[in-house]
Scaffold this motif. Structure first.
Motif, short mmCIF file in Angstrom:
data_model
loop_
_atom_site.label_atom_id
_atom_site.label_comp_id
_atom_site.label_asym_id
_atom_site.label_seq_id
_atom_site.Cartn_x
_atom_site.Cartn_y
_atom_site.Cartn_z
N PHE A 2 1.20 -0.74 0.85
CA PHE A 2 0.17 0.02 -0.39
C PHE A 2 0.82 1.35 0.28
O PHE A 2 2.02 1.24 0.83
CB PHE A 2 -0.50 0.37 1.13
CG PHE A 2 -1.91 -1.30 1.62
CD1 PHE A 2 -2.54 -1.84 0.27
CD2 PHE A 2 -2.18 -1.79 2.55
CE1 PHE A 2 -2.86 -3.17 0.73
CE2 PHE A 2 -3.26 -3.19 2.88
CZ PHE A 2 -3.77 -3.19 1.84
N SER A 3 0.28 1.98 -0.62
CA SER A 3 1.18 3.74 -0.35
C SER A 3 0.40 3.99 0.67
O SER A 3 -1.26 4.81 0.45
CB SER A 3 1.15 4.52 -1.92
OG SER A 3 1.86 3.99 -2.58
N ILE A 4 0.43 4.48 2.12
CA ILE A 4 -0.81 5.35 3.22
C ILE A 4 -0.33 6.84 3.28
O ILE A 4 0.83 7.15 3.23
CB ILE A 4 -0.24 4.97 3.89
CG1 ILE A 4 0.12 3.03 3.78
CG2 ILE A 4 -0.88 4.90 5.45
CD1 ILE A 4 -0.25 2.05 5.51
N ILE A 5 -1.13 6.89 2.80
CA ILE A 5 -0.77 8.88 2.95
C ILE A 5 -1.45 9.08 4.19
O ILE A 5 -3.29 8.96 4.87
CB ILE A 5 -2.22 9.99 1.79
CG1 ILE A 5 -1.02 8.91 0.38
CG2 ILE A 5 -1.89 10.81 2.20
CD1 ILE A 5 -2.13 9.70 -0.34
N VAL A 32 4.60 4.72 3.24
CA VAL A 32 4.04 6.30 4.08
C VAL A 32 4.92 7.10 3.48
O VAL A 32 5.70 7.28 2.72
CB VAL A 32 4.31 5.58 5.27
CG1 VAL A 32 3.99 6.64 6.43
CG2 VAL A 32 4.17 4.03 6.08
N ILE A 33 3.43 7.96 2.83
CA ILE A 33 4.09 8.94 2.58
C ILE A 33 3.36 10.23 3.83
O ILE A 33 1.80 10.11 4.01
CB ILE A 33 3.34 9.42 1.32
CG1 ILE A 33 4.14 8.29 0.70
CG2 ILE A 33 3.72 10.71 0.91
CD1 ILE A 33 2.89 8.35 -0.68
N GLY A 72 0.70 12.41 -4.81
CA GLY A 72 1.01 12.21 -5.91
C GLY A 72 2.70 12.06 -6.21
O GLY A 72 3.05 11.09 -6.69
N LEU A 73 3.14 11.64 -5.02
CA LEU A 73 3.73 10.46 -4.76
C LEU A 73 3.91 8.98 -4.50
O LEU A 73 4.29 7.95 -4.36
CB LEU A 73 5.17 10.80 -2.98
CG LEU A 73 4.89 12.11 -3.35
CD1 LEU A 73 5.36 12.32 -1.48
CD2 LEU A 73 6.69 12.56 -3.87
N ALA A 74 3.02 8.30 -4.52
CA ALA A 74 2.28 7.19 -4.47
C ALA A 74 3.05 6.13 -5.62
O ALA A 74 2.74 6.67 -6.66
CB ALA A 74 0.97 6.70 -4.50
N ASN A 77 -0.16 -0.08 -5.86
CA ASN A 77 -1.58 0.12 -6.54
C ASN A 77 -2.58 0.37 -6.16
O ASN A 77 -3.43 1.10 -5.91
CB ASN A 77 -1.56 -1.65 -7.29
CG ASN A 77 -1.09 -1.95 -8.75
OD1 ASN A 77 -0.30 -0.63 -9.03
ND2 ASN A 77 -0.30 -2.59 -8.96
N TYR A 78 -2.64 0.43 -4.45
CA TYR A 78 -3.58 0.87 -3.86
C TYR A 78 -3.22 1.85 -2.84
O TYR A 78 -2.23 1.72 -2.35
CB TYR A 78 -3.83 -0.42 -2.26
CG TYR A 78 -4.29 -1.42 -3.25
CD1 TYR A 78 -5.55 -1.67 -4.04
CD2 TYR A 78 -3.70 -3.00 -3.87
CE1 TYR A 78 -5.93 -2.55 -4.96
CE2 TYR A 78 -3.77 -3.67 -4.85
CZ TYR A 78 -5.58 -3.68 -5.05
OH TYR A 78 -5.71 -4.91 -5.74
N ILE A 79 -3.88 2.89 -2.68
CA ILE A 79 -3.68 3.75 -1.67
C ILE A 79 -4.84 4.01 -0.14
O ILE A 79 -5.66 3.31 -0.55
CB ILE A 79 -4.10 5.33 -2.82
CG1 ILE A 79 -3.33 5.28 -4.05
CG2 ILE A 79 -4.10 6.99 -1.42
CD1 ILE A 79 -3.00 6.57 -4.86
N VAL A 80 -4.38 4.06 0.80
CA VAL A 80 -4.68 4.23 1.94
C VAL A 80 -4.85 5.42 2.24
O VAL A 80 -3.42 5.93 2.04
CB VAL A 80 -3.95 3.11 3.37
CG1 VAL A 80 -4.51 2.90 4.86
CG2 VAL A 80 -4.34 1.84 2.34
#
Length: 277
Positions: A2-5, A32-33, A72-74, A77-80
């Motif tokens: 995951f890309s976790i915002i 982690v972003i 924008g930094l993700a 495939n999945y954004i949390v």
């Protein structure tokens, strides 16, 4: 995986615990972003030391701009989208991955289930007090109990932590900046997902996060999100939650179009409300 915002505004002790819990209690490696609003409390320096991906604004830009900029930094495939005052419990990501694997589509909106210390009669939440702040947080007891607490899957996923496919994050344009600083932006995003064809709004009962409810919104002047939602979509926010996502009801599969008879009544109420607003 995951890309976790995680947007944060001078809330270093909480965001540090949040990131530590992701690192410690996740089964998979995640990106982690952070979006750091201001960061003069040490958050900016800490993120640099920890080599965490981040975006930065010199002042508080609110939730909508923050999550869009961080998105924008993700890379995954999945954004949390997660709040900075959350602590993820062991297995939280395993349960989300298992749920995603059962679906035959990438058009969905899932939520983990929050455990909250203060009871606001929210049917989507587990109410159990493991501390209302960091000083009273009983981490060991939470870890002992978190997977024993009973909670079935529920309908109406809009609250963080939410997860969508990155494709739909871009199709919908992320969070709507006209709702800055962010009141009702979660329901607005869900409505955009509905417009994009999403009918799966599912809260996963077995994916657990603890939420301290130490809201940064207490420090800002709020937008009139309910009125903005009404003017933008032509229906009341409560109508969307009741007839579209069926928030708080036991999950019974993908949602259907709302019944025409109910919507005629609700549309008239919305029309009348817009006229007198």
């Amino acid at each position: 995986m995951f890309s976790i915002i995680v947007p944060t505004w001078n809330n270093l002790p909480y965001v540090r615990l949040c990131v530590e819990s992701i690192r410690k209690n996740s089964a998979f490696p995640h990106q982690v972003i952070l979006h750091i609003n201001d960061g003069s409390d040490g958050t900016l320096h800490w993120a640099q030391q920890q080599q965490i991906d981040y975006t930065h604004s010199p002042g508080n830009v609110g939730i909508c701009i923050a999550v869009n900029e961080a998105g924008g930094l993700a890379k995954e495939n999945y954004i949390v989208y997660m709040n900075d005052d959350m602590f993820v419990c062991p297995g939280w990501d395993i349960m989300l991955v298992a749920e995603i694997k059962k679906l035959n589509t990438d058009c969905f909106m899932l939520s983990s289930t929050m455990i909250e210390p203060v009871n606001h009669n929210n049917p989507c939440v587990i109410h159990k007090d493991y501390g209302q702040n960091l000083e009273t947080f009983n981490e060991s007891l939470l870890l002992q109990d978190c997977n024993k607490l009973v909670k079935d899957d529920w309908s109406g996923s809009t609250w963080p932590p939410t997860i969508v496919h990155r494709k739909y994050w871009h199709i919908t344009g992320g969070y709507s900046i006209e709702l800055s600083p962010g009141v009702s932006s979660d329901d607005d995003f869900a409505m955009k997902m509905w417009a994009a064809g999403c009918r799966i709004f599912k809260g996963v009962g077995s994916s657990r996060v603890y939420h301290f409810q130490a809201k940064s919104t207490q420090r800002i002047k709020k937008n009139n999100g309910r009125k903005q939602f009404l003017m933008k979509w032509g229906i009341n926010q409560s109508t969307f939650n009741k007839y579209y996502t069926k928030r708080g009801q036991p999950y019974a599969g993908p949602q259907q179009e709302p019944p025409a008879s109910a919507m005629r009544r609700e549309n008239f109420r919305a029309w009348l409300k817009r006229k007198i607003s």
